[in-house]
Design a protein around this motif. Sequence first.
Motif, PDB file in Angstrom:
ATOM      1  N   HIS A  42      16.488   6.859  -4.791  1.00  0.00           N
ATOM      2  CA  HIS A  42      17.155   6.322  -3.670  1.00  0.00           C
ATOM      3  C   HIS A  42      17.892   4.930  -4.206  1.00  0.00           C
ATOM      4  O   HIS A  42      18.542   4.668  -3.188  1.00  0.00           O
ATOM      5  N   GLU A  43      17.551   4.264  -5.075  1.00  0.00           N
ATOM      6  CA  GLU A  43      18.288   3.184  -5.437  1.00  0.00           C
ATOM      7  C   GLU A  43      19.628   3.342  -5.354  1.00  0.00           C
ATOM      8  O   GLU A  43      20.060   4.478  -6.047  1.00  0.00           O
ATOM      9  N   PRO A  44      20.760   2.738  -5.123  1.00  0.00           N
ATOM     10  CA  PRO A  44      20.600   1.156  -4.735  1.00  0.00           C
ATOM     11  C   PRO A  44      20.037   0.922  -2.947  1.00  0.00           C
ATOM     12  O   PRO A  44      20.068  -0.294  -2.844  1.00  0.00           O
ATOM     13  N   TYR A  45      19.568   1.830  -2.425  1.00  0.00           N
ATOM     14  CA  TYR A  45      19.091   1.869  -1.211  1.00  0.00           C
ATOM     15  C   TYR A  45      17.473   1.702  -1.160  1.00  0.00           C
ATOM     16  O   TYR A  45      17.007   2.476  -2.014  1.00  0.00           O
ATOM     17  N   PRO A  46      17.138   0.873  -0.174  1.00  0.00           N
ATOM     18  CA  PRO A  46      15.704   0.662  -0.135  1.00  0.00           C
ATOM     19  C   PRO A  46      14.944   1.747   0.263  1.00  0.00           C
ATOM     20  O   PRO A  46      15.512   2.576   1.363  1.00  0.00           O
ATOM     21  N   ALA A  47      13.997   2.102  -0.372  1.00  0.00           N
ATOM     22  CA  ALA A  47      12.899   3.442   0.182  1.00  0.00           C
ATOM     23  C   ALA A  47      11.709   2.905  -0.307  1.00  0.00           C
ATOM     24  O   ALA A  47      11.293   2.152  -1.158  1.00  0.00           O
ATOM     25  N   LEU A  48      10.776   3.325   0.590  1.00  0.00           N
ATOM     26  CA  LEU A  48       9.174   3.177   0.486  1.00  0.00           C
ATOM     27  C   LEU A  48       8.418   4.364   1.005  1.00  0.00           C
ATOM     28  O   LEU A  48       8.922   5.212   1.735  1.00  0.00           O
ATOM     29  N   ALA A  49       7.217   4.298   0.474  1.00  0.00           N
ATOM     30  CA  ALA A  49       6.358   5.438   0.784  1.00  0.00           C
ATOM     31  C   ALA A  49       5.347   5.123   1.726  1.00  0.00           C
ATOM     32  O   ALA A  49       4.789   3.716   1.415  1.00  0.00           O
ATOM     33  N   MET A  50       4.897   5.560   2.942  1.00  0.00           N
ATOM     34  CA  MET A  50       3.925   5.249   3.776  1.00  0.00           C
ATOM     35  C   MET A  50       2.963   6.259   4.113  1.00  0.00           C
ATOM     36  O   MET A  50       3.321   7.332   4.051  1.00  0.00           O
ATOM     37  N   ASP A  51       1.678   5.891   4.600  1.00  0.00           N
ATOM     38  CA  ASP A  51       0.619   7.006   4.992  1.00  0.00           C
ATOM     39  C   ASP A  51       0.832   7.008   6.446  1.00  0.00           C
ATOM     40  O   ASP A  51       1.670   6.446   7.146  1.00  0.00           O
ATOM     41  N   ARG A  52      -0.015   8.061   6.874  1.00  0.00           N
ATOM     42  CA  ARG A  52       0.092   8.197   8.486  1.00  0.00           C
ATOM     43  C   ARG A  52      -0.233   7.151   9.428  1.00  0.00           C
ATOM     44  O   ARG A  52       0.323   7.326  10.586  1.00  0.00           O
ATOM     45  N   HIS A  53      -0.719   6.111   8.943  1.00  0.00           N
ATOM     46  CA  HIS A  53      -0.810   4.975   9.598  1.00  0.00           C
ATOM     47  C   HIS A  53       0.437   3.939   9.426  1.00  0.00           C
ATOM     48  O   HIS A  53       0.020   2.641  10.026  1.00  0.00           O
ATOM     49  N   TRP A  54       1.166   4.155   8.591  1.00  0.00           N
ATOM     50  CA  TRP A  54       2.341   3.315   8.398  1.00  0.00           C
ATOM     51  C   TRP A  54       2.189   2.110   7.459  1.00  0.00           C
ATOM     52  O   TRP A  54       2.713   1.193   7.576  1.00  0.00           O
ATOM     53  N   TYR A  55       1.068   2.253   6.601  1.00  0.00           N
ATOM     54  CA  TYR A  55       0.770   1.145   5.646  1.00  0.00           C
ATOM     55  C   TYR A  55       1.563   1.686   4.380  1.00  0.00           C
ATOM     56  O   TYR A  55       1.674   3.018   3.829  1.00  0.00           O
ATOM     57  N   MET A  56       2.353   0.828   3.731  1.00  0.00           N
ATOM     58  CA  MET A  56       2.866   0.819   2.427  1.00  0.00           C
ATOM     59  C   MET A  56       2.154   1.137   1.348  1.00  0.00           C
ATOM     60  O   MET A  56       1.316   0.590   1.005  1.00  0.00           O
ATOM     61  N   VAL A  57       2.610   2.278   0.637  1.00  0.00           N
ATOM     62  CA  VAL A  57       1.811   2.528  -0.552  1.00  0.00           C
ATOM     63  C   VAL A  57       2.654   2.319  -1.876  1.00  0.00           C
ATOM     64  O   VAL A  57       1.959   2.501  -2.947  1.00  0.00           O
ATOM     65  N   ALA A  58       3.926   2.539  -1.667  1.00  0.00           N
ATOM     66  CA  ALA A  58       4.776   2.295  -2.906  1.00  0.00           C
ATOM     67  C   ALA A  58       6.010   1.934  -2.215  1.00  0.00           C
ATOM     68  O   ALA A  58       6.361   2.354  -1.133  1.00  0.00           O
ATOM     69  N   ALA A  59       6.931   1.325  -3.153  1.00  0.00           N
ATOM     70  CA  ALA A  59       8.421   1.111  -2.943  1.00  0.00           C
ATOM     71  C   ALA A  59       9.128   1.052  -3.963  1.00  0.00           C
ATOM     72  O   ALA A  59       8.592   0.698  -5.167  1.00  0.00           O
TER      73      ALA A  59
END
Length: 209
Positions: A42-59
């Motif tokens: 997805h670069e150069p656009y910001p993207a992140l992975a989150m769990d079901r409680h919206w906690y960031m696990v990777a970016a």
Amino acid sequence: MLPTRNAMLIAGGFAPIYAEHDLGTDQSAAIRAAVDLILAAHEPYPALAMDRHWYMVAANRIVPLLIGRVDLESLWPPVNILRLSLHPNGLAPRVVNYVEWRDHLLDRWRRQIAVTADAKLRGLYDEASRYRAPENADEPGAADGAGDLSGLVVPLVLQSDAGELRFVSTTTVFGTPVEVTLSELAIATLLPADAQTTAILRGLAADLR
């Protein structure tokens, strides 16, 4: 949802059939590699992975550039995306259309709680609902839509060191997961809503090479 199916099996006296792995373990290396590959693509656009409680696990590498000088320690790590977006010590002072963005997120949050009845999500919602708005929240003329998509989506208008950025957000989930952790992951991507944002993001990505 796979966790619900596992819970029903256990309640009926059967063993759960869907595995669950922490992303930090060796068993989940393939999952983490797949997630990292998607985020990098997805670069150069910001993207992140989150769990079901919206906690960031990777970016991907663009996300830290947008977070900038935010004191993540004050946001009780692990970092929760909703808390990061709305907390006074997070990005809130830099969200130009704070009230509009907050109302959009809280509405989405309420709908998720209505579907899942998740007590942890409810607690996070109650917390975020009490956050005070920044002093400069939604000043007159602060935001005038999402570029060419004005009137179609709720934008995120963010003031950065490189200039004002306008985004529209998308969320992607894995289509055929048979593992609990993967089934609960979502990929959140911020896409540029105007030419200025596109140019700034490309410049930031070029500096990383």
